[in-house]
Scaffold this active site. Structure first.
Site, PDB file in Angstrom:
ATOM      1  N   ASP A 139       0.871  -0.782   0.282  1.00  0.00           N
ATOM      2  CA  ASP A 139       0.209   0.150   0.080  1.00  0.00           C
ATOM      3  C   ASP A 139       0.965   1.328  -0.409  1.00  0.00           C
ATOM      4  O   ASP A 139       0.432   2.261   0.479  1.00  0.00           O
ATOM      5  CB  ASP A 139      -1.523   0.108   1.265  1.00  0.00           C
ATOM      6  CG  ASP A 139      -2.041   0.467   0.898  1.00  0.00           C
ATOM      7  OD1 ASP A 139      -2.517   1.473   0.313  1.00  0.00           O
ATOM      8  OD2 ASP A 139      -3.181   1.150   1.884  1.00  0.00           O
ATOM      9  N   ASP A 185      -3.897  -4.490  -4.555  1.00  0.00           N
ATOM     10  CA  ASP A 185      -3.168  -3.510  -5.212  1.00  0.00           C
ATOM     11  C   ASP A 185      -2.524  -3.992  -5.984  1.00  0.00           C
ATOM     12  O   ASP A 185      -1.320  -2.993  -6.293  1.00  0.00           O
ATOM     13  CB  ASP A 185      -3.616  -2.797  -3.695  1.00  0.00           C
ATOM     14  CG  ASP A 185      -4.813  -2.451  -3.313  1.00  0.00           C
ATOM     15  OD1 ASP A 185      -5.384  -1.747  -4.375  1.00  0.00           O
ATOM     16  OD2 ASP A 185      -4.440  -1.024  -2.422  1.00  0.00           O
ATOM     17  N   ASP A 193     -12.134   0.684   5.691  1.00  0.00           N
ATOM     18  CA  ASP A 193     -10.249   1.098   4.863  1.00  0.00           C
ATOM     19  C   ASP A 193      -9.118   1.949   5.031  1.00  0.00           C
ATOM     20  O   ASP A 193      -8.500   1.862   4.386  1.00  0.00           O
ATOM     21  CB  ASP A 193     -10.773   1.948   3.352  1.00  0.00           C
ATOM     22  CG  ASP A 193     -11.961   1.605   2.219  1.00  0.00           C
ATOM     23  OD1 ASP A 193     -12.355  -0.011   2.070  1.00  0.00           O
ATOM     24  OD2 ASP A 193     -13.065   1.902   1.779  1.00  0.00           O
TER      25      ASP A 193
END
Length: 337
Positions: A134, A173, A311
């Site tokens: 991330d 991701d 999130d």
């Protein structure tokens, strides 16, 4: 308090070690009723023989919604419990990552896979431990590069012992953020090696490819080819996002046409589509239930992100992966006809 709530509380202590908490680990707000790895209502036992015939759908291994549902019943909040039950009743993926040891990840995959085999259903796991995860944002973390494939090996050992189909969504991701920050190491190489190890163990591997509002079709295809597609069953789209199923299907079909891969779409929170935000947007709704699809490159809708799990610390939310009841209730209400 109904039987499901009683069973949830009674089973909590024995299953605490197999929590399916998100990247921040088990949710501290639910202390005392940890998330189970197999729901208390399951009749499966670790030694139960696998069912025969094709899988009947996806396996419900429990999520934060189950524990929240039990707590609401304990508190006598039956209307809110009924809303959370809309989430708890759907099978969602089990996330495993660097908040666990390799042995804990192995044991979680083994336990859930045994339950799934006995129920004749498919367990879905998410591996979320890539180095430089991330890019330092809300779900920052990941394993050191020299430990990552050892972690994958531990998961693969459990997969190879499974007597059920096992689906894995590999590293949300990671492909879309390829090369965007320091600390990734040889990310394409790690993803390719992880796919090979898991595929050879018998898993169906879906590499997360981002979503239709992020990276274009041609660049996504280039990155998939850079990782290598030989050991991929397919790719996953819309993980933890809110784009409509129609948009994701159209985008995914273009990628599938160029790669020959199948794909799955995360529909857990896309009932109202996206408003352009990706981190705890308000006004969203639960999406269509997980299901297998017999024809076409889109082979399933899945609930990869459990609705109600944050999130990140944005728009008033708690840390990534932690239960946020306010937004869970909102999404459930908005999904009502």
């Amino acid at each position: 308090m109904n039987a499901r709530a009683v069973a949830m509380v009674a089973l909590a202590a024995t299953l605490a070690a197999c929590s399916t908490g998100g990247p921040s680990g088990p949710d501290p707000s639910l202390t005392g009723i940890p998330t189970p790895a197999i729901p208390a209502t399951s009749t499966a036992t670790p030694d139960a023989p696998p069912a025969q015939g094709p899988p009947e759908g996806f396996y419900d291994a429990g999520s934060s919604a189950d524990t929240a549902y039990a707590r609401l019943l304990l508190e006598g909040r039956e209307a809110d419990a009924a809303l959370i039950k809309l989430i708890a009743d759907q099978p969602s993926a089990v996330w495993i990552g660097d908040w666990q040891s390799a042995q804990s990840a192995h044991d979680t995959v083994q336990l859930v896979s045994r339950g799934a085999a006995a129920a004749n259903r498919i367990p879905v796991f998410v591996i979320y431990a890539i180095p430089g995860r991330d890019c330092g944002l809300y779900s920052a973390g990941g394993l050191p590069e020299d430990q990552y494939l050892g972690f994958i090996d531990a998961v693969a050992t459990a997969v190879s012992d499974a007597s059920s189909d096992v689906w894995i969504v590999l590293e949300p991701d990671a492909l879309a953020q390829l090369g965007e920050c320091e600390g990734q190491g040889d990310r394409a190489g790690l993803l390719g090696a992880a796919a090979r190890i898991l595929d050879q163990a018998g898993a169906s591997v879906f590499l997360d490819a981002g979503n239709s509002n992020w990276i274009g079709v041609d660049e996504t295809v280039r990155r998939l080819n850079q990782v290598g597609t030989a050991h991929l069953t397919g790719f996953a789209t819309n993980t933890s996002n809110y784009n409509t199923t129609a948009n994701e299907q159209a985008w995914g079909e273009q990628i599938a046409a160029q790669t020959g891969l199948s794909f799955v779409v995360d529909t857990s929170r896309n009932g109202n589509g996206s408003d352009g935000q990706w981190c705890n947007p308000r006004g969203r709704a639960l999406g269509e239930a997980p299901r297998l699809i017999a024809e076409g490159p889109m082979v399933a809708t899945v609930w990869v992100k459990a609705p109600g799990e944050s999130d990140g610390t944005c728009n008033g939310g708690p840390a990534a992966g932690q239960w946020w009841q306010e937004i869970a209730l909102e999404m459930a209400r908005n999904a009502q006809p």
